[in-house]
Design a protein around this motif. Structure first.
Motif, PDB file in Angstrom:
ATOM      1  N   GLY A 144       0.779  -1.222   0.000  1.00 10.40           N
ATOM      2  CA  GLY A 144       0.000   0.000   0.000  1.00 10.40           C
ATOM      3  C   GLY A 144       0.813   1.275   0.000  1.00 10.40           C
ATOM      4  N   ARG A 145       2.143   1.172   0.034  1.00 10.27           N
ATOM      5  CA  ARG A 145       2.977   2.379   0.056  1.00 10.27           C
ATOM      6  C   ARG A 145       3.127   2.940  -1.366  1.00 10.27           C
ATOM      7  N   TYR A 146       3.025   4.263  -1.453  1.00  5.12           N
ATOM      8  CA  TYR A 146       3.058   4.910  -2.759  1.00  5.12           C
ATOM      9  C   TYR A 146       4.460   4.852  -3.361  1.00  5.12           C
ATOM     10  N   LEU A 147       4.507   4.491  -4.650  1.00  7.36           N
ATOM     11  CA  LEU A 147       5.743   4.538  -5.421  1.00  7.36           C
ATOM     12  C   LEU A 147       5.809   5.802  -6.269  1.00  7.36           C
ATOM     13  N   PHE A 148       4.649   6.307  -6.645  1.00  7.45           N
ATOM     14  CA  PHE A 148       4.602   7.466  -7.527  1.00  7.45           C
ATOM     15  C   PHE A 148       3.260   8.168  -7.369  1.00  7.45           C
ATOM     16  N   ALA A 149       3.293   9.488  -7.481  1.00  7.90           N
ATOM     17  CA  ALA A 149       2.066  10.296  -7.528  1.00  7.90           C
ATOM     18  C   ALA A 149       2.335  11.475  -8.443  1.00  7.90           C
ATOM     19  N   ASN A 150       1.387  11.796  -9.305  1.00 10.85           N
ATOM     20  CA  ASN A 150       1.631  12.874 -10.258  1.00 10.85           C
ATOM     21  C   ASN A 150       1.374  14.239  -9.634  1.00 10.85           C
ATOM     22  N   ARG A 151       1.610  15.295 -10.444  1.00 15.68           N
ATOM     23  CA  ARG A 151       1.534  16.655  -9.923  1.00 15.68           C
ATOM     24  C   ARG A 151       0.123  16.987  -9.425  1.00 15.68           C
ATOM     25  N   HIS A 152      -0.910  16.446 -10.096  1.00 17.23           N
ATOM     26  CA  HIS A 152      -2.289  16.712  -9.667  1.00 17.23           C
ATOM     27  C   HIS A 152      -2.541  16.159  -8.265  1.00 17.23           C
ATOM     28  N   TYR A 153      -1.919  15.026  -7.948  1.00 15.00           N
ATOM     29  CA  TYR A 153      -2.043  14.449  -6.608  1.00 15.00           C
ATOM     30  C   TYR A 153      -1.361  15.360  -5.591  1.00 15.00           C
ATOM     31  N   ASP A 169      -2.279   5.087   2.229  1.00 18.79           N
ATOM     32  CA  ASP A 169      -3.514   5.882   2.259  1.00 18.79           C
ATOM     33  C   ASP A 169      -3.897   6.246   3.689  1.00 18.79           C
ATOM     34  N   ALA A 170      -3.587   5.359   4.625  1.00 21.30           N
ATOM     35  CA  ALA A 170      -3.903   5.639   6.027  1.00 21.30           C
ATOM     36  C   ALA A 170      -3.145   6.851   6.545  1.00 21.30           C
ATOM     37  N   ASP A 171      -1.965   7.150   5.950  1.00 23.85           N
ATOM     38  CA  ASP A 171      -1.180   8.321   6.349  1.00 23.85           C
ATOM     39  C   ASP A 171      -1.700   9.604   5.703  1.00 23.85           C
ATOM     40  N   LEU A 172      -2.447   9.469   4.599  1.00 27.75           N
ATOM     41  CA  LEU A 172      -2.804  10.637   3.791  1.00 27.75           C
ATOM     42  C   LEU A 172      -4.276  11.019   3.863  1.00 27.75           C
ATOM     43  N   TRP A 173      -5.142  10.058   4.178  1.00 32.32           N
ATOM     44  CA  TRP A 173      -6.578  10.286   4.114  1.00 32.32           C
ATOM     45  C   TRP A 173      -7.249   9.900   5.433  1.00 32.32           C
ATOM     46  N   PRO A 174      -8.467  10.393   5.686  1.00 35.37           N
ATOM     47  CA  PRO A 174      -9.215   9.929   6.870  1.00 35.37           C
ATOM     48  C   PRO A 174      -9.407   8.411   6.820  1.00 35.37           C
ATOM     49  N   LYS A 175      -9.540   7.796   7.992  1.00 39.80           N
ATOM     50  CA  LYS A 175      -9.544   6.334   8.071  1.00 39.80           C
ATOM     51  C   LYS A 175     -10.637   5.695   7.215  1.00 39.80           C
ATOM     52  N   ILE A 177     -12.094   6.747   4.530  1.00 41.85           N
ATOM     53  CA  ILE A 177     -11.756   6.875   3.110  1.00 41.85           C
ATOM     54  C   ILE A 177     -10.591   5.953   2.761  1.00 41.85           C
ATOM     55  N   ALA A 178      -9.565   5.958   3.605  1.00 40.30           N
ATOM     56  CA  ALA A 178      -8.384   5.124   3.358  1.00 40.30           C
ATOM     57  C   ALA A 178      -8.754   3.648   3.311  1.00 40.30           C
ATOM     58  N   ASP A 179      -9.683   3.231   4.159  1.00 40.01           N
ATOM     59  CA  ASP A 179     -10.091   1.816   4.164  1.00 40.01           C
ATOM     60  C   ASP A 179     -10.735   1.429   2.829  1.00 40.01           C
ATOM     61  N   VAL A 180     -11.533   2.335   2.256  1.00 39.41           N
ATOM     62  CA  VAL A 180     -12.152   2.050   0.959  1.00 39.41           C
ATOM     63  C   VAL A 180     -11.090   1.918  -0.122  1.00 39.41           C
ATOM     64  N   TYR A 181     -10.138   2.878  -0.139  1.00 42.02           N
ATOM     65  CA  TYR A 181      -9.075   2.824  -1.159  1.00 42.02           C
ATOM     66  C   TYR A 181      -8.264   1.536  -1.037  1.00 42.02           C
ATOM     67  N   ALA A 182      -7.891   1.200   0.195  1.00 40.11           N
ATOM     68  CA  ALA A 182      -7.060   0.008   0.405  1.00 40.11           C
ATOM     69  C   ALA A 182      -7.817  -1.267   0.038  1.00 40.11           C
ATOM     70  N   ALA A 183      -9.108  -1.324   0.368  1.00 42.05           N
ATOM     71  CA  ALA A 183      -9.894  -2.513   0.037  1.00 42.05           C
ATOM     72  C   ALA A 183      -9.983  -2.705  -1.475  1.00 42.05           C
ATOM     73  N   ASN A 184     -10.160  -1.616  -2.203  1.00 41.49           N
ATOM     74  CA  ASN A 184     -10.226  -1.718  -3.661  1.00 41.49           C
ATOM     75  C   ASN A 184      -8.881  -2.129  -4.251  1.00 41.49           C
ATOM     76  N   ASP A 185      -7.788  -1.618  -3.667  1.00 43.27           N
ATOM     77  CA  ASP A 185      -6.449  -2.033  -4.121  1.00 43.27           C
ATOM     78  C   ASP A 185      -6.259  -3.531  -3.931  1.00 43.27           C
ATOM     79  N   ARG A 186      -6.683  -4.037  -2.777  1.00 44.65           N
ATOM     80  CA  ARG A 186      -6.510  -5.484  -2.505  1.00 44.65           C
ATOM     81  C   ARG A 186      -7.336  -6.309  -3.488  1.00 44.65           C
ATOM     82  N   ALA A 187      -8.523  -5.801  -3.847  1.00 45.52           N
ATOM     83  CA  ALA A 187      -9.353  -6.542  -4.801  1.00 45.52           C
ATOM     84  C   ALA A 187      -8.657  -6.659  -6.154  1.00 45.52           C
ATOM     85  N   VAL A 188      -8.048  -5.569  -6.624  1.00 48.42           N
ATOM     86  CA  VAL A 188      -7.324  -5.594  -7.896  1.00 48.42           C
ATOM     87  C   VAL A 188      -6.113  -6.513  -7.794  1.00 48.42           C
ATOM     88  N   PHE A 189      -5.405  -6.429  -6.676  1.00 47.01           N
ATOM     89  CA  PHE A 189      -4.225  -7.277  -6.465  1.00 47.01           C
ATOM     90  C   PHE A 189      -4.618  -8.759  -6.499  1.00 47.01           C
TER      91      PHE A 189
END
Length: 632
Positions: A144-153, A169-175, A177-189
């Motif tokens: 879940g650690r970011y490798l890259f983020a573009n200028r818009h981010y 995401d847990a470091d950057l977003w409210p919990k 919201i971060a849980d939703v992002y992380a759950a979707n990442d795990r689904a793709v993985f």
């Protein structure tokens, strides 16, 4: 001109040019210095040798002309002069311009170094290309650690990418919201292919929504080591959709309030009218003085006018709110016309108007309609044609085939006609046209009721032509149907029906919470064959709750075994949230125990379908539940 040999020799990766033969052998044609260094053998010992001798364990396949050039990956090894085996990974690209040529790139297996190098190269490429894109573009490792983020981010978070990279995401977003992002990442993985999600955005002045396309990142060996994403802000669209839903809900609440008011007023008005009309009719039976008898007649006439007004207002209200019960079936069009014709004959005779009916074009023609309501529509048109006619006038009823799928009923009179500017007004409630010299009884609601009823039956009504002083021609256009067969008639008489469902899924929105992709696809295909509703999917309960609140679907299908929340907990939260409480929920579960079924139904589910799914059983549950829930 670029020297190919110079470019080939300058490649940093170990690269060989290989020619394949029809018998399966592959001969090394050329190698670059990096290839020589990696093998530890002189170029003269490699060029001309079979690739399998130089690179034991390599596997290639023949490519026929016209096929898409494939890329082959695998692992093999080199054996140097001392006999030491060096494991390597390779990638083979077939030259599209020459079926027998292959480019083979080889590298020593050192996963961390290889991945880090690939990430650095990807970061440079993304920095050059992605910084001018208005969407968020980002890459994350498996942890879940970011490798890259573009200028818009960077601009969105107001943090430089050097701070973002390495965080989660847990470091950057409210919990939440971060849980939703992380759950979707795990689904793709987990599934290993791109997936699309609608994800929430935390903003200061309300709420927002991303449309995120997330995809797996593969290393040189084909293994997934991270997740990438492109997220576009669709907040304006989502807010517009929410505003539309809110306006629709408000309109429906207003309709319900109107219906309740009309229903109450109907009761309150009918109660005294019952006494007025009842006792008025009793007085008409008495031997009263002429003046008193005329007064009573006026009272009864006014009471009946008021009763007709109440009935027609309620008819319009019921049709427009969708609460008017219509039995739309195959009907012989002559039946309703004939019934209305017979009822209007006394009025026509009293006013000296001739009724003419020619139904030769519609004998044994069937339309889809409610017989009682079609008779009501025809009665209204015929009564108007008589009332607005001239003495010794004529009213003609005919039918005609407009096309292969529709039949029109035409009602023509020789009366006062309607001015061009008034043609549409005649269908508005309480509007009465025809000029100051025209005095006719009525409520001004008859044609408004007729339009509502015909529209509810899937047809249309209007004025085909009208000239002041020369009469008017109205039309009622209805969808044709084939004649019912004997079995269907018998089944209807026995109350069995035809087995067809009343609810069409076209235009409906259904949310399916399910973590099994095969089950998701099965349900999608079943629904696509029955109106293709808009299907929203969620593989996690928390995401499903957010999507339910955001989209307010017509129906929710709920699996009980979700990765983050038990289905019963999801159901409890749906029923506790006022935004999702009205949405019908059908449980789809492999748990077929009676106790579990009773528990979920008691908790608020409207139906319970067990797996393996029976197609007809699922469809019946979906149609039944949507019919109960209705369009909200």
């Amino acid at each position: 001109m670029v020297d190919f040999r110079e470019v080939f020799n300058g490649l940093p990766s170990a690269t060989a040019l290989v020619r394949s033969h029809s018998r399966g052998a592959s001969t090394v044609v050329a190698v670059n210095p990096a290839f020589v260094r990696l093998t530890g053998r002189p170029e003269t010992a490699i060029v001309g040798a079979d690739l399998a001798m130089v690179l034991p364990g390599v596997k290639t396949r023949q490519v026929s002309s016209g096929q898409d050039p494939p890329r082959e990956r695998g692992q093999a090894w080199f054996i140097d002069a001392t006999g030491r085996r060096t494991p390597v990974s390779y990638e083979i690209a077939h030259e599209p311009a020459a079926d027998d040529l292959m480019i083979v790139q080889v590298r020593e297996i050192d996963a961390s170094a290889q991945n880090d190098s690939a990430v650095r190269a990807s970061e440079k490429l993304l920095e050059d290309v992605a910084d001018n894109v208005g969407a968020l573009i980002y890459l994350k490792r498996a942890d879940g650690r970011y490798l890259f983020a573009n200028r818009h981010y960077e601009e969105l978070l107001r943090q430089p990418r050097g701070v973002i990279v390495g965080k989660t995401d847990a470091d950057l977003w409210p919990k939440d919201i971060a849980d939703v992002y992380a759950a979707n990442d795990r689904a793709v993985f987990a599934v290993g292919h791109p997936m699309e999600f609608e994800e929430p955005i935390p903003i200061e002045d309300g709420w927002g929504m991303w449309l995120s396309l997330k995809f797996p990142i593969f290393d040189g060996d084909g293994a997934v080591y991270g997740v990438g994403g492109i997220s576009t802000d669709i907040s304006a669209r989502a807010r517009a959709q929410a505003a539309i839903r809110e306006a629709r809900d408000e309109a429906e609440r207003a309709n319900r309030a109107k219906d309740e008011f009309l229903s109450r007023m109907s009761h309150e008005l009918r109660t005294p009218l019952n006494s007025i009309l009842g006792f008025g009719q009793l007085l008409q039976l008495e031997d009263l003085p002429p003046s008193a008898g005329a007064d009573v007649d006026h009272i009864v006439k006014a009471g009946r006018h008021l009763l007709a007004l109440i009935n027609e207002v309620l008819d319009i209200s019921r049709v427009e709110s969708g609460t008017q019960a219509l039995a739309i079936e195959r009907q012989c069009v002559c039946d309703s016309i004939g019934e209305a014709y017979e009822m209007v004959r006394p009025l026509a005779a009293d006013r000296g108007v001739e009724l003419v009916m020619d139904l030769h074009d519609s004998l044994e023609r069937y339309v889809m309609a409610d017989r009682q309501r079609l008779t009501q529509v025809m009665l209204n048109l015929l009564v108007n044609a008589v009332k607005y006619n001239r003495p010794d006038g004529v009213v003609t009823v005919t039918t005609e085939m407009e096309d292969e799928g529709h039949l029109s009923i035409l009602v023509t009179d020789t009366g006062v006609g309607i001015a061009r500017e008034d043609l549409e007004r005649v269908f508005l409630p309480f509007e009465r046209v025809g000029g100051p010299d025209v005095e006719t009884e009525g409520t001004g609601l008859g044609l408004a009721v007729a339009r509502s009823l015909v529209s509810a039956m899937g047809g249309g009504i209007g004025i085909k032509r009208s000239l002041p002083g020369r009469g008017t021609e109205f039309f009622v256009r209805l969808p044709l149907s084939s004649a019912p067969d004997l079995e269907e008639v018998a089944a209807r008489k026995l109350g069995r029906g035809t087995g067809q469902r009343d609810t069409d899924l076209t235009g409906r929105t259904i949310l399916y919470m399910e973590d099994n992709l095969a089950n998701l696809e099965l349900v999608r295909r079943i629904l696509d064959r029955n109106g293709a509703p808009h299907l929203i999917t969620a593989t996690h309960g928390q995401l499903g709750l957010q999507l339910a609140a955001a989209h307010r679907p017509d129906l929710i299908l709920l699996d009980l075994h979700l990765p983050d929340l038990d289905g019963s907990e999801v159901l409890t939260r749906l029923r506790a949230d006022e935004r999702t409480r009205p949405i019908p929920v059908v449980v789809l579960s492999a748990d077929a125990t009676t106790a579990r079924r009773k528990q979920l139904l008691a908790s608020g589910a409207v139906d319970y379908v067990t797996k393996p799914i029976a197609v007809e059983g699922l469809l019946e549950a979906v149609h039944r539940s949507i019919s109960v829930g209705g369009r909200r």
